[in-house]
Design a protein around this motif. Structure first.
Motif: not given
Length: 266
Positions: A14-20
């Motif tokens: 989810t952190d990587a998702l939020a970054e994008q």
């Protein structure tokens, strides 16, 4: 109806998702401000406000392209429950707690368009829906001159049954063509009384994004993207109507077993 395919993006966390999600939203912001110096966005409830806050409140690089200009934002709700604004089921309260109350002063304050809570206890939520449509009409011009409001961005969730907004599988509201905002008195998911943007409004948005995370979503994601039976589900109807304007931001767990081609970036 759109024929191009939606974009299915998958990230390891989810952190990587939020970054994008952050640069995606800010690109939508930049295009909107270039068009009409305002950014009109509609958001859903569920886990979306938490992910959105994680994306937008993260430290940026200081450049104009990486800075939310919240004073130019008009935030509407893709759907809302017929409850007071301080009720635990309120999508407004969820967005306020997760995002609005945490925006640094230097980024400005968005204009937020909640429901008129004077009517949340009405037996019929139709008046609530009519008043919200009137609010949209004031923001997007009179309805007799604009057939549909064109949101710059609509951010959606997807329920385990494939519903989005408060548009549920097999419901008559999926066939609504004229209203911008519809009332729901018997939602299969509590609370029963709600209002929702209609399918033509959702699919007319300039940009449409879903956020779907967790292994609990993998069965419905496979139905939406890989099966003929899933094509009638509300989230799949958004895919069909929005085509390449639709971007799904998912984690790997949510699309485990999905055959539809996915990417790691736009």
């Amino acid at each position: 109806m759109a024929t191009a395919q939606p974009n299915l993006l998958s990230f390891p966390s989810t952190d990587a998702l939020a970054e994008q999600l952050r640069p995606y939203v800010l690109r939508c912001q930049a295009a909107a401000l270039a068009r009409h110096d305002t950014f009109r966005i509609a958001v859903s409830g569920g886990s979306l406000p938490t992910v959105l806050a994680r994306a937008l409140l993260a430290p940026g690089n200081g450049s104009p392209d990486d800075t939310p200009q919240f004073d130019k934002w008009h935030i509407f709700f893709a759907d809302e429950r017929a409850v007071p604004l301080d009720h635990k089921d309120s999508n407004y309260l969820l967005l306020k707690d997760e995002l609005l109350s945490k925006i640094p002063a230097e980024l400005g304050a968005p204009t937020v368009h909640p429901i008129d809570e004077k009517h949340v206890h009405d037996d019929d939520p139709q008046e609530l829906a009519d008043l919200y449509q009137e609010d949209l009409m004031r923001s997007f011009a009179a309805k007799d001159s604009v057939k549909l409001p064109f949101f710059d961005l609509i951010l959606l969730g997807c329920g385990p049954d494939g519903h989005t907004c408060s548009l549920f599988p097999g419901h008559d509201l999926l066939r609504e063509k004229d209203a911008w905002v519809a009332a729901e008195s018997h939602s299969p998911k509590p609370p029963p009384k709600r209002i929702t943007l209609t399918l033509p409004v959702v699919t007319s948005a300039i940009n449409i994004a879903f956020v779907a995370t967790g292994a609990g979503k993998k069965d419905i994601m496979k139905a939406i993207f890989d099966t003929e039976e899933g094509r009638s589900l509300p989230s799949a109807l958004v895919n069909q109507g929005g085509g390449e304007k639709v971007c799904w931001f998912t984690d790997h767990a949510a699309v485990d077993g999905v055959s539809f081609p996915r990417r790691g970036n736009l």
